[in-house]
Write an enzyme that holds these catalytic residues in place. Structure first.
Site, PDB file in Angstrom:
ATOM      1  N   LYS A 156       0.847  -1.184   0.000  1.00  0.00           N
ATOM      2  CA  LYS A 156       0.000   0.000   0.000  1.00  0.00           C
ATOM      3  C   LYS A 156       0.885   1.238   0.000  1.00  0.00           C
ATOM      4  CE  LYS A 156      -3.984  -0.198   1.929  1.00  0.00           C
ATOM      5  NZ  LYS A 156      -5.159  -0.245   2.828  1.00  0.00           N
TER       6      LYS A 156
ATOM      7  N   TYR B 238      -7.535 -11.266   3.738  1.00  0.00           N
ATOM      8  CA  TYR B 238      -8.352 -10.092   3.408  1.00  0.00           C
ATOM      9  C   TYR B 238      -9.192 -10.425   2.187  1.00  0.00           C
ATOM     10  CZ  TYR B 238      -8.972  -5.360   1.286  1.00  0.00           C
ATOM     11  OH  TYR B 238      -9.453  -4.228   0.681  1.00  0.00           O
TER      12      TYR B 238
END
Ligand code: CA
Length: 308
Positions: free
Chosen positions: A170, A287
């Protein structure tokens, strides 16, 4: 290994059955070949898929009392074996550990619709660990290493909504666009089903890289690239490094890279629009599960951050 093994076995069984039939027509021995009967091979073909010692099996309830954490960080173990800050957004389970053959594993289990931290029908469930952020200077990077086992991943019957992420890069960027905390490259495991009695069992997983095409990209703003297949419960090494380096073709420019080594195979990738990147960071765990349940295990985790 299970998928490959079952394919090899199926081919071997067919060949041996053909030979058995041939020999049965040419000898008095009607149902054997070298002392092994056809029934023996049929037994091998019916071998059930692997079930891990720390796997949740069978039917399940979306939420459980022992999975109900008050906040995203409230229910970590006191001294977890895995590095990073827990982000528990599932009511199915809280973080647990198992020890198998002397290795202690972090257990990341999530189910569809189990996000107990965000507004209903907004963000996907997850149980991940976040790691420290590196700056965008040339020579700065974050590096995560660990071993994973995949036992189960989300499946909706449609590729675009199936699969579960095991790790992701990220990082924020300048100029706007996309999420406030954008993903850059996500490693997404998709189920591979067996044959015969294992036709409804996940026996292996294809790992894809879901990569942004533009900063802040989502949906069609990303590409999904197949990297490799791993077997269910196979201990697979994982290295991921995200950082900035000088462009070897132009020292006035820099490259923002996200390089992974999965089971000793290298998958290097340069992130688009490197000059807009302001961060490098990594999360891992489990996730996204739009259907069913996902079960990921992580062990031997380490993290390094270098800021120049
Ligand atoms: Ca939980």
């Amino acid at each position: 290994m299970i998928k490959v093994k079952s394919n090899v076995q199926a081919i071997t069984i067919k060949l041996l059955i053909v030979f058995s039939i041939f020999f049965s027509c040419t000898s008095d021995d009607n149902d054997s070949l070298g002392g092994v009967s056809i029934e023996d091979f049929e037994f091998i073909e019916q071998e059930p898929t692997v079930i891990a010692a720390d796997e949740d099996t069978g039917n399940y309830t979306t939420c459980n009392d022992d999975g109900a954490n008050a906040t995203r960080t409230s229910n970590d173990l006191t001294n977890p074996v895995n590095v990073g800050t827990i982000d528990d957004r599932t009511c199915y389970a809280n973080y647990k550990e198992s020890t198998i053959d002397g290795i202690t594993w972090g257990i990341y289990n999530i189910t569809a619709g189990s996000n107990n931290q965000d507004a209903t029908n907004t963000l996907q469930p997850r149980m991940e660990r976040s790691l420290p952020i590196a700056n965008p200077n040339v020579g700065s990077y974050v590096k995560f290493t660990g071993d994973f086992r995949i036992l189960e991943v989300g499946d909706t019957g449609s590729f675009d909504t199936s699969g579960s992420y095991i790790a992701q890069a990220k990082g924020q960027h300048t100029g706007g666009g996309g999420s406030a905390d954008p993903a850059i490259c996500l490693y997404r495991a998709h189920p591979v089903y067996g044959t015969g009695i294992n036709a409804d069992k996940q026996v292996a997983f294809d790992i894809y890289a879901e990569r942004i095409l533009v900063r802040g990209g989502s949906g069609s703003g990303r590409e999904v690239v197949l990297l490799k297949r791993v077997n269910k419960n196979e201990i697979t090494s994982f290295v991921m490094e995200v950082g900035f380096k000088e462009d070897p073709n132009d020292s006035s420019k820099k490259i923002h890279y996200c390089n992974a080594i999965i089971g000793n195979e290298t998958f290097n990738w340069n992130i688009p629009e490197p000059d807009r990147g302001t961060q490098s960071k990594i999360r891992y765990g489990a996730y996204r599960v739009r259907g069913g349940r996902a079960q990921i295990r992580w062990a031997n985790t380490e993290h390094e951050k270098v800021d120049k």
